[in-house]
Each structure stands twice: as structure tokens, then as C-alpha cells.
Design a protein around this motif. Sequence first.
Motif, mmCIF file in Angstrom:
data_model
loop_
_atom_site.group_PDB
_atom_site.id
_atom_site.type_symbol
_atom_site.label_atom_id
_atom_site.label_comp_id
_atom_site.label_asym_id
_atom_site.label_seq_id
_atom_site.Cartn_x
_atom_site.Cartn_y
_atom_site.Cartn_z
ATOM 1 N N SER A 17 -1.236 15.819 -12.221
ATOM 2 C CA SER A 17 -1.864 15.656 -13.533
ATOM 3 C C SER A 17 -3.275 15.086 -13.436
ATOM 4 O O SER A 17 -4.103 15.304 -14.328
ATOM 5 C CB SER A 17 -1.006 14.747 -14.422
ATOM 6 N N THR A 18 -3.550 14.358 -12.341
ATOM 7 C CA THR A 18 -4.876 13.750 -12.153
ATOM 8 C C THR A 18 -5.319 13.991 -10.714
ATOM 9 O O THR A 18 -5.225 13.102 -9.859
ATOM 10 C CB THR A 18 -4.823 12.232 -12.451
ATOM 11 N N PRO A 19 -5.818 15.206 -10.396
ATOM 12 C CA PRO A 19 -6.138 15.585 -9.014
ATOM 13 C C PRO A 19 -7.141 14.660 -8.320
ATOM 14 O O PRO A 19 -7.081 14.489 -7.101
ATOM 15 C CB PRO A 19 -6.706 17.004 -9.165
ATOM 16 N N GLN A 20 -8.053 14.057 -9.088
ATOM 17 C CA GLN A 20 -9.080 13.226 -8.465
ATOM 18 C C GLN A 20 -8.504 11.978 -7.786
ATOM 19 O O GLN A 20 -9.156 11.368 -6.934
ATOM 20 C CB GLN A 20 -10.147 12.809 -9.483
ATOM 21 N N LEU A 21 -7.272 11.615 -8.129
ATOM 22 C CA LEU A 21 -6.652 10.457 -7.502
ATOM 23 C C LEU A 21 -6.432 10.662 -5.998
ATOM 24 O O LEU A 21 -6.338 9.701 -5.247
ATOM 25 C CB LEU A 21 -5.299 10.157 -8.156
ATOM 26 N N LYS A 22 -6.347 11.925 -5.580
ATOM 27 C CA LYS A 22 -6.091 12.222 -4.178
ATOM 28 C C LYS A 22 -7.198 11.677 -3.280
ATOM 29 O O LYS A 22 -6.973 11.349 -2.101
ATOM 30 C CB LYS A 22 -5.950 13.730 -3.982
ATOM 31 N N GLN A 23 -8.403 11.560 -3.825
ATOM 32 C CA GLN A 23 -9.553 11.108 -3.032
ATOM 33 C C GLN A 23 -9.753 9.591 -3.089
ATOM 34 O O GLN A 23 -10.645 9.060 -2.446
ATOM 35 C CB GLN A 23 -10.826 11.804 -3.549
ATOM 36 N N VAL A 24 -8.953 8.895 -3.863
ATOM 37 C CA VAL A 24 -9.140 7.458 -4.061
ATOM 38 C C VAL A 24 -8.577 6.670 -2.878
ATOM 39 O O VAL A 24 -7.453 6.920 -2.434
ATOM 40 C CB VAL A 24 -8.463 6.994 -5.364
ATOM 41 N N ASP A 25 -9.380 5.732 -2.371
ATOM 42 C CA ASP A 25 -8.924 4.837 -1.308
ATOM 43 C C ASP A 25 -8.277 3.621 -1.979
ATOM 44 O O ASP A 25 -8.958 2.730 -2.481
ATOM 45 C CB ASP A 25 -10.101 4.397 -0.441
ATOM 46 N N LEU B 103 0.838 -1.201 0.000
ATOM 47 C CA LEU B 103 0.000 0.000 0.000
ATOM 48 C C LEU B 103 0.873 1.250 0.000
ATOM 49 O O LEU B 103 0.589 2.214 -0.716
ATOM 50 C CB LEU B 103 -0.919 -0.004 1.225
ATOM 51 N N LYS B 104 1.954 1.242 0.761
ATOM 52 C CA LYS B 104 2.841 2.407 0.847
ATOM 53 C C LYS B 104 3.428 2.743 -0.521
ATOM 54 O O LYS B 104 3.502 3.902 -0.923
ATOM 55 C CB LYS B 104 3.957 2.136 1.853
ATOM 56 N N GLY B 105 3.843 1.721 -1.258
ATOM 57 C CA GLY B 105 4.406 1.950 -2.581
ATOM 58 C C GLY B 105 3.397 2.498 -3.561
ATOM 59 O O GLY B 105 3.700 3.365 -4.384
ATOM 60 N N LEU B 106 2.153 2.001 -3.469
ATOM 61 C CA LEU B 106 1.089 2.507 -4.344
ATOM 62 C C LEU B 106 0.728 3.946 -3.996
ATOM 63 O O LEU B 106 0.413 4.746 -4.882
ATOM 64 C CB LEU B 106 -0.144 1.613 -4.233
ATOM 65 N N GLU B 107 0.772 4.270 -2.714
ATOM 66 C CA GLU B 107 0.487 5.649 -2.302
ATOM 67 C C GLU B 107 1.534 6.605 -2.869
ATOM 68 O O GLU B 107 1.203 7.718 -3.295
ATOM 69 C CB GLU B 107 0.431 5.730 -0.775
ATOM 70 N N ALA B 108 2.793 6.181 -2.878
ATOM 71 C CA ALA B 108 3.848 7.017 -3.459
ATOM 72 C C ALA B 108 3.626 7.206 -4.954
ATOM 73 O O ALA B 108 3.819 8.301 -5.496
ATOM 74 C CB ALA B 108 5.214 6.372 -3.209
ATOM 75 N N LEU B 109 3.181 6.142 -5.620
ATOM 76 C CA LEU B 109 2.867 6.236 -7.048
ATOM 77 C C LEU B 109 1.701 7.191 -7.277
ATOM 78 O O LEU B 109 1.743 8.053 -8.167
ATOM 79 C CB LEU B 109 2.524 4.846 -7.585
ATOM 80 N N ARG B 110 0.659 7.049 -6.454
ATOM 81 C CA ARG B 110 -0.506 7.923 -6.562
ATOM 82 C C ARG B 110 -0.126 9.387 -6.350
ATOM 83 O O ARG B 110 -0.536 10.273 -7.112
ATOM 84 C CB ARG B 110 -1.557 7.483 -5.531
ATOM 85 N N ASP B 111 0.699 9.642 -5.348
ATOM 86 C CA ASP B 111 1.115 11.016 -5.055
ATOM 87 C C ASP B 111 1.874 11.644 -6.227
ATOM 88 O O ASP B 111 1.786 12.849 -6.461
ATOM 89 C CB ASP B 111 1.984 11.055 -3.798
ATOM 90 N N SER B 112 2.604 10.811 -6.976
ATOM 91 C CA SER B 112 3.368 11.334 -8.106
ATOM 92 C C SER B 112 2.474 11.726 -9.277
ATOM 93 O O SER B 112 2.899 12.451 -10.180
ATOM 94 C CB SER B 112 4.387 10.292 -8.578
#
Length: 218
Positions: free
Chosen positions: A197-205, A184-193
Amino acid sequence: MVWIGTTIHQMVFTLLTDSSISKGSDLKGKRIGITRLGSASELAVREALEHFGLGPKDATMISMGGIPEILAGMRAGAVNGGILSPPTSTAARDMGYRPLLHIPDLGKEFTFSGIAAKRSFVQNQSEMTKAFMAALTDGAKIYKEDGRAAVRVLKKYMRAEDRILTGGYKEYDAAISSPPYPSLKGLEALRDSLVDSTPQLKQVDLRKFIDDRFMKSR
């Protein structure tokens, strides 16, 4: 889609440069080759610039298309440096380019590679999925514990010299996840990057997209 395994948990890149760059501050105003904007290679350059106290606008990132093309651009003088991965990074060292920064040395977890599948497939073919992840786990274990066997298999499929493959093996050794738990930690780092470009990802669980039962059963 569900994420069922993380195979590589670090960005296995090295920032290599020509003779005009001997330290981090020399990157200012220089041209750095990446595969394309928005890719992991761009993120790696951004991490490197931040590490050296610079911002993303202090250097110009040039999209080259692929890793071998970045090295070709360096040799042609189109860029002053590039973000490279094995075996190209090993070849660049042999050519005399300076390894300015090995990105994994920054110690940041990042989902670089892994296994995803359709949720319906995982549900309907659970035994096949379990068997696949078991094989992947065994392969990762052999890779990390038996370097000679790993290089032998790499040579069979990549058809490269032992010296080149051994250099690449060493770079990937610490980054291979064994066992390949879906981090999960690695995916969160990917999401943050990708948030810029895709702000809606910030709200994704992201926990909704992880299925770790095939690794928990190991």
C-alpha cells in the motif's frame, strides 16, 4: 519521531471459526471478520491463509470496525470466523467457537505494540524518558514473573472476570517484550506488511528511527 521500545513483539490474535470450518482448507470461500483493511488483523488473516496453503483471495475479509464487533458478526452469522484478541478470544472459546490457529504459534516476530516519541522530546527530556522506560521495563518483568499480580491489576482496570483475564494473560505472556527493546526485526516485518500500500517504505532505513539508548542503559 523515534521508536524507543517494543512492548509486544507478536500478533496476539487467534483465528476462531464456526462449525462450518474444522480445518484450514475449509476457509476457502468463507467470510472472515477483521477490524479493517490494512490493519494488523488483515495481515494476521493473510498469514493464516498462507500457513494453510491458501491465498488472500481464497477467503473474503469483511471489515467489522473492532474486535468485539467481529464476535458480534460471528454470532449473527454475518461471517464464518474472525481474528480475535483477548479478552474477546477467550469469550469466543466459551461460546463454542473453534480456535483454528493461534497466530503467535507461527513463530514470526512482528511489532504489535510499542512506544514512540518526538525526537525533540526525547532529546530535551531524556531523564523523564529514561524513567518512563525503566518503569515500563519493571512492569513487563512483573507481568511475566508474577501472573497473580498481573491478573489482579488487569482486573482493577478492565473490570472483567478472573477467568476471562487469566485466559488473556496466558496469550500475552509469551508476546510481552521483557525488557522492551525496540526491535529492528519486528519493525522490518511491520514495514514489509505495508509495502504493497505504501511502496516508498521499502527504501526507508528503519535504523534511523530507533533510539535504544534508554534500554541499553538498563
